[in-house]
Design a protein around this motif. Structure first.
Motif, short mmCIF file in Angstrom:
data_model
loop_
_atom_site.label_atom_id
_atom_site.label_comp_id
_atom_site.label_asym_id
_atom_site.label_seq_id
_atom_site.Cartn_x
_atom_site.Cartn_y
_atom_site.Cartn_z
N GLU A 126 35.42 24.65 20.23
CA GLU A 126 34.10 24.99 19.69
C GLU A 126 33.19 23.76 19.70
N ILE A 129 30.54 22.45 25.85
CA ILE A 129 29.65 23.18 26.75
C ILE A 129 30.27 23.16 28.15
N ASN A 156 34.96 29.85 21.65
CA ASN A 156 33.63 29.72 21.05
C ASN A 156 32.86 28.52 21.60
N LYS A 158 29.87 27.06 24.53
CA LYS A 158 28.61 27.50 25.14
C LYS A 158 28.76 27.44 26.66
N LYS A 175 27.45 36.75 27.32
CA LYS A 175 26.36 36.11 26.56
C LYS A 175 26.27 34.60 26.79
N PHE A 177 24.89 30.94 27.06
CA PHE A 177 23.86 30.27 26.25
C PHE A 177 22.59 30.06 27.06
N GLU A 213 21.40 34.49 26.41
CA GLU A 213 20.71 34.04 25.20
C GLU A 213 19.35 33.43 25.55
N SER A 229 16.09 32.51 22.85
CA SER A 229 16.94 33.53 22.25
C SER A 229 16.19 34.40 21.24
#
Length: 300
Positions: A126, A129, A156, A158, A175, A177, A213, A229
């Protein structure tokens, strides 16, 4: 940490011939060699901006060794997978009255090689990226981006996706980022010819409805449009300058966005830095340096 993946990196052999004659012996007036590949470009520009990152991907043979050496010379961290057979490709980019390119095929990547990459990616956590950029080699499954995002959804992290066609459309359900089509690619996604900014915003919002997003749409010399977003639309004209090299400008925009965003987690700062960075690379013979980027940032 930011991670980039380049599935099929290359040595980009850039040559300039003042008046290229097909079928004749031609002499270069300029030549240069760079490590190439969209993910690698993102890694190099991030490093130029002082943002730590890790370049992942596949390399093979003596050309692969040279790619890794040159990427490290830019100060980048690498964790490439070394393939046992084949050689990384050499792409020839000829600059003359007309620009031409000859892109190599690259080495084969088998299931065991792919499993090695999956194993490395499992360590992402988390806050990390992952940048997925560029086309897919013919030896890899066409749903490789989907497979990666599905596997890492639980981590989790991006995702940044810079791809075209179905490769992009098929990952929207995860989804991402940020996605970064240019205005031509945006039109191709919906089989339409986009004629104005209103249509760019309309179809950009469709991509948001489908799962993205944030949508960053580059328009070459016309600037860029960002749809955040929360639905906010931000526009920017491109700064003034002479375009010397379009290779890597889109990748530089992605890197600039990430560098700007990570400063204060501001999407608007990310957009401004992205426009400045993409333009700075377009105005230079190579990828943009920090000094070149910040000199344009004031114009955004």
């Amino acid at each position: 940490m930011i991670y980039t993946i380049t599935f099929n990196p290359a040595l980009d052999y850039i040559v300039k011939v003042e008046d290229f004659n097909l079928g004749s012996v031609n002499r270069t007036s300029y030549e240069e060699i760079y490590p190439g590949g969209k993910g690698i470009n993102v890694s190099i520009v991030l490093r130029n901006l002082g943002v730590p990152n890790m370049a992942l991907g596949y390399i093979a043979g003596f050309t692969g060794d040279e790619i890794e050496r040159r990427v490290k010379d830019f100060g980048c961290n690498t964790d490439f997978i070394h393939l046992n057979e084949g050689m990384s490709r050499i792409n020839v980019k000829l600059k003359s009255k007309k620009e031409s390119e000859i892109n190599g095929r690259g080495p084969d990547i088998n299931k065991e090689d792919l499993d090695l990459l999956y194993s490395k990616l499992e360590s992402l956590k988390e806050g990390d990226i992952l940048v997925l950029a560029g086309s897919i080699p013919v030896t890899l499954p066409k749903d490789i981006y989907e497979n990666i995002m599905e596997r890492l959804e639980k981590n989790n992290i991006k995702f940044i996706v810079d791809a075209t066609g179905k490769l992009l459309l098929n990952v929207l359900k995860y989804k991402p980022f940020l996605i970064k089509p240019n205005h031509h690619e945006l039109g191709d996604l919906f089989n339409v010819e986009i004629k104005n900014e209103e249509e760019i915003i309309y179809y950009g919002n469709k991509l948001r409805e489908m799962g993205a997003e944030n949508v960053l749409i580059s328009m070459a010399g016309e600037g860029a449009i960002f749809i955040s977003s929360n639905g906010k639309v931000i526009k920017s004209k491109a700064p003034k300058g002479v375009v010397k090299n379009s290779v890597g400008a889109g990748d530089s925009m992605v890197a600039g966005f990430l560098a700007g965003y990570l400063k204060n987690l501001s999407l608007e700062e990310g957009f401004k830095m992205g426009v400045a960075t993409g333009s700075a690379s377009a105005f230079s013979n190579g990828l943009a340096t920090k000094e070149e980027i910040y000199s344009l940032l004031e114009e955004i």
